[in-house]
Write a protein that holds these residues in place. Structure first.
Motif, PDB file in Angstrom:
ATOM      1  N   GLY A 108      40.668  43.402  42.322  1.00  0.00           N
ATOM      2  CA  GLY A 108      41.173  44.343  41.337  1.00  0.00           C
ATOM      3  C   GLY A 108      42.619  44.136  40.962  1.00  0.00           C
ATOM      4  O   GLY A 108      43.119  44.786  40.036  1.00  0.00           O
ATOM      5  N   HIS A 160      46.871  50.697  37.982  1.00  0.00           N
ATOM      6  CA  HIS A 160      46.212  49.469  37.528  1.00  0.00           C
ATOM      7  C   HIS A 160      45.123  49.734  36.500  1.00  0.00           C
ATOM      8  O   HIS A 160      44.379  50.717  36.613  1.00  0.00           O
ATOM      9  CB  HIS A 160      45.569  48.757  38.715  1.00  0.00           C
ATOM     10  CG  HIS A 160      46.543  48.151  39.661  1.00  0.00           C
ATOM     11  ND1 HIS A 160      46.149  47.513  40.811  1.00  0.00           N
ATOM     12  CD2 HIS A 160      47.891  48.088  39.643  1.00  0.00           C
ATOM     13  CE1 HIS A 160      47.219  47.081  41.466  1.00  0.00           C
ATOM     14  NE2 HIS A 160      48.286  47.415  40.771  1.00  0.00           N
ATOM     15  N   GLN A 162      41.430  49.022  35.448  1.00  0.00           N
ATOM     16  CA  GLN A 162      40.325  48.816  36.379  1.00  0.00           C
ATOM     17  C   GLN A 162      39.106  48.264  35.659  1.00  0.00           C
ATOM     18  O   GLN A 162      38.877  48.545  34.476  1.00  0.00           O
ATOM     19  CB  GLN A 162      39.985  50.145  37.072  1.00  0.00           C
ATOM     20  CG  GLN A 162      41.117  50.628  37.980  1.00  0.00           C
ATOM     21  CD  GLN A 162      41.022  52.100  38.322  1.00  0.00           C
ATOM     22  OE1 GLN A 162      40.377  52.880  37.634  1.00  0.00           O
ATOM     23  NE2 GLN A 162      41.681  52.492  39.396  1.00  0.00           N
TER      24      GLN A 162
END
Length: 252
Positions: A108, A160, A162
């Protein structure tokens, strides 16, 4: 013909430092959080048993709880489990070929996800299997809400991007895997406050490593974030945070 340039979304240096901090906390902090790794590992074991795979050589990354390494040691498999901070999935894997490659919450935060999947496939022996798990789209809604409240009218990049399940199958096909399977399931964890959530994220190498992330929160912004997070509490004073676990499975 020009070379394809991979956008730099994540900082590899920050990722390495984050992983070093998590490894230190796992070794030195009393009762560090590793529940996400344990949940992923137990799920991986169920999948391995379901397909009746008996790998002789295994590549393993992100097993913070040690659950998978203990499992494979009990079966007599040869396990290659490099230290967390030394794993760089954007480079070819050493020590192959492997009958099984497992990545727990590592993909990820790589810039070249298709390339990382290709490296994992190339490290497999013919008929080998890959299981890659990561925190997927829809995760951390309470934290996202708190960060928006902290930044006000000018939100900064803090969490982040995703991977969504609908795009994961295409990624596996692009990397050359056969018999692709993509699924997801959620885990809900209840926290007393924002500080405990952040501590869990640090323990488990889940904090942001964006190449161009937002500035550090000021004291006032942090207070806004804490208030917004606490405002989502239930009747018992706990805040439910959601982690969507995306699992990619493929065969060579």
């Amino acid at each position: 013909m020009t070379d394809h340039q991979v956008p730099e979304i994540f900082s590899r240096q920050r990722r390495r430092l984050r992983d070093q901090r998590a490894s230190y906390r796992q070794a030195r902090v009393s009762d560090p959080a590793n529940w996400l790794s344990r949940v992923m590992a137990e799920d991986a074991i169920e999948r391995i048993d379901f397909v009746r795979l008996e790998p002789k050589r295994v590549w393993l990354a992100g097993d913070l709880s040690g659950t998978l390494e203990r499992y494979f040691n009990s079966t007599g498999a040869d396990v290659v489990a490099p230290p967390l901070a030394s794993v760089d999935e954007e480079l070819p894997l050493d020590g192959g070929p492997f009958d099984l490659a497992i990545s727990l919450d590592r993909l990820g935060s790589v810039n070249d996800l298709p390339g990382a999947l290709i490296h994992l496939r190339n490290a497999l022996a013919p008929g080998g299997m890959m299981i890659a798990m990561m925190v997927g789209g829809g995760s951390l809604p309470a934290l996202r809400s708190a960060m928006l409240a902290a930044d006000g009218d000018r939100p900064a990049p803090r969490l982040h991007p995703q991977v969504e399940s609908r795009s994961a199958t295409g990624l596996l096909e692009r990397a050359g895997f056969s018999r692709q399977v993509v699924d997801e399931h959620g885990v809900t964890v209840r926290y007393p406050d924002l500080g405990k959530l952040v501590s869990d994220l640090r323990d488990q190498a889940l904090t942001a490593v964006l190449a161009r992330g937002g500035p550090a929160l000021s004291k006032a912004a942090l207070k806004r974030a804490e208030a917004a997070f606490s405002a989502q509490a239930d009747d018992e004073g706990r805040i439910a945070e959601r982690f969507e676990i995306l699992t990619l499975t493929g065969w060579r």
